[in-house]
Design a protein around this motif. Structure first.
Motif, PDB file in Angstrom:
ATOM      1  N   GLN A  19      37.609  41.519  50.463  1.00  0.00           N
ATOM      2  CA  GLN A  19      36.640  42.561  50.791  1.00  0.00           C
ATOM      3  C   GLN A  19      37.302  43.591  51.702  1.00  0.00           C
ATOM      4  O   GLN A  19      38.089  43.235  52.577  1.00  0.00           O
ATOM      5  CB  GLN A  19      35.409  41.970  51.465  1.00  0.00           C
ATOM      6  N   ARG A  20      36.972  44.860  51.465  1.00  0.00           N
ATOM      7  CA  ARG A  20      37.536  45.962  52.235  1.00  0.00           C
ATOM      8  C   ARG A  20      36.432  46.962  52.559  1.00  0.00           C
ATOM      9  O   ARG A  20      35.555  47.215  51.731  1.00  0.00           O
ATOM     10  CB  ARG A  20      38.621  46.692  51.443  1.00  0.00           C
ATOM     11  N   VAL A  28      39.302  53.183  49.698  1.00  0.00           N
ATOM     12  CA  VAL A  28      39.498  51.760  49.965  1.00  0.00           C
ATOM     13  C   VAL A  28      41.001  51.524  50.089  1.00  0.00           C
ATOM     14  O   VAL A  28      41.776  51.906  49.208  1.00  0.00           O
ATOM     15  CB  VAL A  28      38.929  50.890  48.818  1.00  0.00           C
ATOM     16  N   ALA A  46      33.391  47.002  50.032  1.00  0.00           N
ATOM     17  CA  ALA A  46      33.793  46.839  48.639  1.00  0.00           C
ATOM     18  C   ALA A  46      34.428  45.469  48.441  1.00  0.00           C
ATOM     19  O   ALA A  46      35.156  44.977  49.306  1.00  0.00           O
ATOM     20  CB  ALA A  46      34.790  47.928  48.251  1.00  0.00           C
ATOM     21  N   THR A  47      34.144  44.862  47.306  1.00  0.00           N
ATOM     22  CA  THR A  47      34.811  43.629  46.911  1.00  0.00           C
ATOM     23  C   THR A  47      35.887  44.013  45.913  1.00  0.00           C
ATOM     24  O   THR A  47      35.597  44.658  44.899  1.00  0.00           O
ATOM     25  CB  THR A  47      33.826  42.638  46.272  1.00  0.00           C
ATOM     26  N   VAL A  48      37.136  43.640  46.220  1.00  0.00           N
ATOM     27  CA  VAL A  48      38.280  44.015  45.393  1.00  0.00           C
ATOM     28  C   VAL A  48      38.774  42.773  44.656  1.00  0.00           C
ATOM     29  O   VAL A  48      39.152  41.783  45.283  1.00  0.00           O
ATOM     30  CB  VAL A  48      39.415  44.615  46.248  1.00  0.00           C
ATOM     31  N   TRP A  50      41.651  41.472  41.995  1.00  0.00           N
ATOM     32  CA  TRP A  50      42.946  41.948  41.530  1.00  0.00           C
ATOM     33  C   TRP A  50      43.729  40.852  40.821  1.00  0.00           C
ATOM     34  O   TRP A  50      43.552  39.665  41.096  1.00  0.00           O
ATOM     35  CB  TRP A  50      43.773  42.517  42.681  1.00  0.00           C
ATOM     36  N   SER A  56      39.931  45.803  40.162  1.00  0.00           N
ATOM     37  CA  SER A  56      38.537  46.186  39.930  1.00  0.00           C
ATOM     38  C   SER A  56      37.834  46.179  41.275  1.00  0.00           C
ATOM     39  O   SER A  56      37.990  45.250  42.060  1.00  0.00           O
ATOM     40  CB  SER A  56      37.840  45.207  38.992  1.00  0.00           C
ATOM     41  N   ILE A  57      37.058  47.221  41.534  1.00  0.00           N
ATOM     42  CA  ILE A  57      36.349  47.349  42.804  1.00  0.00           C
ATOM     43  C   ILE A  57      34.854  47.348  42.527  1.00  0.00           C
ATOM     44  O   ILE A  57      34.371  48.129  41.697  1.00  0.00           O
ATOM     45  CB  ILE A  57      36.764  48.640  43.535  1.00  0.00           C
TER      46      ILE A  57
END
Length: 86
Positions: A19-20, A28, A46-48, A50, A56-57
């Motif tokens: 999360q960012r 982000v 945002a949940t990232v 990868w 995908s965000i």
């Protein structure tokens, strides 16, 4: 009999989730890159997701951006830069 080979240093992950925060300008920060998602998402978390350079965000239940990181540039633009050569 030789000892079993083991990797030295930290093990590099090839996929994950983190999360960012989204900045006030809609950016982000992830993996040394600044990914632009738009000011409408400012001050959200945002949940990232990868896998390698594929990212995908998501914010809540909404996928706000999916991209492949371009490691040659730091800022990951929303639209591709137009070529100035003809």
């Amino acid at each position: 009999a030789a000892t079993k080979a083991t990797p030295s240093g930290p093990v590099q992950q090839h996929a994950g989730v983190t999360q960012r925060p989204v900045t006030s300008t809609g950016v982000v920060a992830f993996s040394g890159c600044s990914i632009i998602i738009g000011r409408c998402w400012a001050a959200q978390t945002a949940t990232v997701y990868w896998q390698g350079d594929r990212v995908s965000i998501m914010i809540g239940d909404t996928v706000v951006r999916t991209l492949t990181l371009d490691r040659s540039v730091r800022y990951q633009r929303l639209t591709p830069k137009l070529s100035t050569t003809s």
